[in-house]
Design a protein around this motif. Structure first.
Motif, PDB file in Angstrom:
ATOM      1  N   MET A 103       9.575   7.094  -1.160  1.00  0.00           N
ATOM      2  CA  MET A 103       8.609   6.428   0.032  1.00  0.00           C
ATOM      3  C   MET A 103       8.243   5.330  -0.981  1.00  0.00           C
ATOM      4  SD  MET A 103       5.162   6.975   1.679  1.00  0.00           S
ATOM      5  CE  MET A 103       3.725   6.204   0.634  1.00  0.00           C
ATOM      6  N   ASP A 104       8.439   4.224  -0.241  1.00  0.00           N
ATOM      7  CA  ASP A 104       8.034   2.558  -0.614  1.00  0.00           C
ATOM      8  C   ASP A 104       6.427   2.539  -0.911  1.00  0.00           C
ATOM      9  OD1 ASP A 104       7.271  -0.019  -0.851  1.00  0.00           O
ATOM     10  OD2 ASP A 104       8.446  -0.844   1.023  1.00  0.00           O
ATOM     11  N   ALA A 105       6.179   2.248  -2.277  1.00  0.00           N
ATOM     12  CA  ALA A 105       4.904   2.410  -2.727  1.00  0.00           C
ATOM     13  C   ALA A 105       3.958   1.212  -2.152  1.00  0.00           C
ATOM     14  CB  ALA A 105       4.925   1.920  -4.271  1.00  0.00           C
ATOM     15  N   SER A 106       4.229   0.287  -1.316  1.00  0.00           N
ATOM     16  CA  SER A 106       3.477  -0.796  -0.568  1.00  0.00           C
ATOM     17  C   SER A 106       3.136  -0.054   0.828  1.00  0.00           C
ATOM     18  CB  SER A 106       4.164  -1.933  -0.676  1.00  0.00           C
ATOM     19  OG  SER A 106       5.349  -1.879   0.492  1.00  0.00           O
ATOM     20  N   LEU A 107       3.819   1.032   1.175  1.00  0.00           N
ATOM     21  CA  LEU A 107       3.308   1.634   2.426  1.00  0.00           C
ATOM     22  C   LEU A 107       1.955   2.224   2.440  1.00  0.00           C
ATOM     23  CD1 LEU A 107       6.783   2.859   3.638  1.00  0.00           C
ATOM     24  CD2 LEU A 107       5.647   0.674   4.376  1.00  0.00           C
ATOM     25  N   LEU A 108       1.363   2.360   3.451  1.00  0.00           N
ATOM     26  CA  LEU A 108      -0.019   2.929   3.609  1.00  0.00           C
ATOM     27  C   LEU A 108       0.188   4.014   4.357  1.00  0.00           C
ATOM     28  CD1 LEU A 108      -2.047  -0.313   4.302  1.00  0.00           C
ATOM     29  CD2 LEU A 108      -1.668   0.639   2.145  1.00  0.00           C
ATOM     30  N   ASP A 109      -0.280   5.046   4.113  1.00  0.00           N
ATOM     31  CA  ASP A 109      -0.470   6.307   4.685  1.00  0.00           C
ATOM     32  C   ASP A 109      -1.319   6.414   5.866  1.00  0.00           C
ATOM     33  OD1 ASP A 109      -2.436   9.362   4.976  1.00  0.00           O
ATOM     34  OD2 ASP A 109      -0.089   9.758   4.546  1.00  0.00           O
ATOM     35  N   ILE A 110      -1.446   7.013   6.955  1.00  0.00           N
ATOM     36  CA  ILE A 110      -2.080   6.912   8.264  1.00  0.00           C
ATOM     37  C   ILE A 110      -3.635   7.129   7.900  1.00  0.00           C
ATOM     38  CG2 ILE A 110      -1.884   9.268   8.956  1.00  0.00           C
ATOM     39  CD1 ILE A 110      -1.927   8.110  11.931  1.00  0.00           C
ATOM     40  N   ALA A 111      -3.890   8.006   6.873  1.00  0.00           N
ATOM     41  CA  ALA A 111      -5.315   7.892   6.503  1.00  0.00           C
ATOM     42  C   ALA A 111      -5.986   6.916   5.825  1.00  0.00           C
ATOM     43  CB  ALA A 111      -5.400   9.388   5.474  1.00  0.00           C
ATOM     44  N   GLU A 112      -5.075   6.133   4.945  1.00  0.00           N
ATOM     45  CA  GLU A 112      -5.507   5.036   4.454  1.00  0.00           C
ATOM     46  C   GLU A 112      -5.626   3.954   5.392  1.00  0.00           C
ATOM     47  OE1 GLU A 112      -4.684   2.039   0.765  1.00  0.00           O
ATOM     48  OE2 GLU A 112      -3.317   3.800   1.086  1.00  0.00           O
ATOM     49  N   VAL A 113      -4.764   3.848   6.333  1.00  0.00           N
ATOM     50  CA  VAL A 113      -5.129   2.767   7.149  1.00  0.00           C
ATOM     51  C   VAL A 113      -6.172   3.050   8.307  1.00  0.00           C
ATOM     52  CG1 VAL A 113      -3.816   1.741   9.493  1.00  0.00           C
ATOM     53  CG2 VAL A 113      -2.384   2.248   7.338  1.00  0.00           C
ATOM     54  N   ALA A 114      -6.355   4.408   8.714  1.00  0.00           N
ATOM     55  CA  ALA A 114      -7.731   4.743   9.337  1.00  0.00           C
ATOM     56  C   ALA A 114      -8.812   4.275   8.592  1.00  0.00           C
ATOM     57  CB  ALA A 114      -7.669   6.065   9.710  1.00  0.00           C
ATOM     58  N   GLN A 115      -8.935   4.457   7.208  1.00  0.00           N
ATOM     59  CA  GLN A 115     -10.116   4.385   6.348  1.00  0.00           C
ATOM     60  C   GLN A 115     -10.557   2.694   6.367  1.00  0.00           C
ATOM     61  OE1 GLN A 115     -10.010   5.081   2.271  1.00  0.00           O
ATOM     62  NE2 GLN A 115     -11.801   4.920   1.924  1.00  0.00           N
ATOM     63  N   ARG A 116      -9.276   1.889   6.264  1.00  0.00           N
ATOM     64  CA  ARG A 116      -9.395   0.458   5.821  1.00  0.00           C
ATOM     65  C   ARG A 116      -9.778  -0.086   7.126  1.00  0.00           C
ATOM     66  NH1 ARG A 116      -4.427  -0.688   1.870  1.00  0.00           N
ATOM     67  NH2 ARG A 116      -5.637  -2.853   1.526  1.00  0.00           N
ATOM     68  N   SER A 117      -9.089   0.384   8.127  1.00  0.00           N
ATOM     69  CA  SER A 117      -9.329  -0.440   9.672  1.00  0.00           C
ATOM     70  C   SER A 117     -10.580   0.169  10.358  1.00  0.00           C
ATOM     71  CB  SER A 117      -8.179  -0.179  10.666  1.00  0.00           C
ATOM     72  OG  SER A 117      -8.121   1.220  10.862  1.00  0.00           O
ATOM     73  N   ARG A 118     -11.157   1.332   9.805  1.00  0.00           N
ATOM     74  CA  ARG A 118     -12.419   1.972  10.216  1.00  0.00           C
ATOM     75  C   ARG A 118     -11.971   2.493  11.610  1.00  0.00           C
ATOM     76  NH1 ARG A 118     -16.488  -2.312   8.095  1.00  0.00           N
ATOM     77  NH2 ARG A 118     -16.701  -1.519   5.903  1.00  0.00           N
ATOM     78  N   LEU A 119     -10.857   2.755  12.229  1.00  0.00           N
ATOM     79  CA  LEU A 119     -10.332   3.581  13.225  1.00  0.00           C
ATOM     80  C   LEU A 119      -9.987   4.912  13.083  1.00  0.00           C
ATOM     81  CD1 LEU A 119      -8.314   0.495  14.617  1.00  0.00           C
ATOM     82  CD2 LEU A 119     -10.386   1.249  15.568  1.00  0.00           C
ATOM     83  N   ALA A 120     -10.179   5.667  13.938  1.00  0.00           N
ATOM     84  CA  ALA A 120      -9.501   7.032  13.932  1.00  0.00           C
ATOM     85  C   ALA A 120      -8.225   7.248  13.889  1.00  0.00           C
ATOM     86  CB  ALA A 120     -10.128   8.058  15.071  1.00  0.00           C
TER      87      ALA A 120
END
Length: 147
Positions: free
Chosen positions: A1-18
């Motif tokens: 996996m590309d190290a720069s990619l963000l997991d859905i959980a991290e995107v959810a946390q950083r965007s404050r979206l479920a």
């Protein structure tokens, strides 16, 4: 996996979206995953900028369908541009109402009128009727009924 990619959980946390909101926006074509890490979606970091735009637009009253059209807009799309202008005009009106409400709440915070909600300046702002100057007295100014 590309190290720069963000997991859905991290995107959810950083965007404050479920995560369910992310999946919904993906289903509607507003965002796209970069791939998967096992069963979990991954996203390019720039998805956070797209999600910030989506969140802002949604809070301003844009529908998901409007957002979809806006995100695909091209300079030649004159109908969409006309709609964008109308939406901007509606936002100007909403901003004016919210500004008057904010100013009335600040005034009420220092007003001596009893009860506060019967203050003529508060009523004028909340009733969406601007004073002759177009603004409420500031907290530094007083009016006869609030002294």
């Amino acid at each position: 996996m590309d190290a720069s990619l963000l997991d859905i959980a991290e995107v959810a946390q950083r965007s404050r979206l479920a995560p369910s909101a992310l999946r919904f926006y993906e289903k509607k074509g507003l965002i796209a995953p970069a791939g998967r890490n096992g069963l979990r979606r991954t996203y390019h970091p720039d998805v956070l900028e797209r999600l910030a735009l989506i969140t802002c637009a949604r809070s301003a009253g844009f529908s998901v369908a409007e957002l979809g059209r806006f995100l695909q807009a091209r300079p030649s799309d004159t109908d969409l541009r006309t709609g964008m202008t109308a939406k901007a005009d509606a936002l100007d009106e909403q901003i004016g109402r919210l500004t008057r409400l904010r100013d009335s709440l600040r005034h009420a915070a220092v007003c001596e009128h009893e009860p506060l909600v019967d203050c003529p300046d508060f009523k004028r702002a909340v009733g969406n009727v601007a004073s002759t100057s177009g603004a409420l007295p500031t907290t530094g100014r007083s009016h006869r009924s609030c002294q």
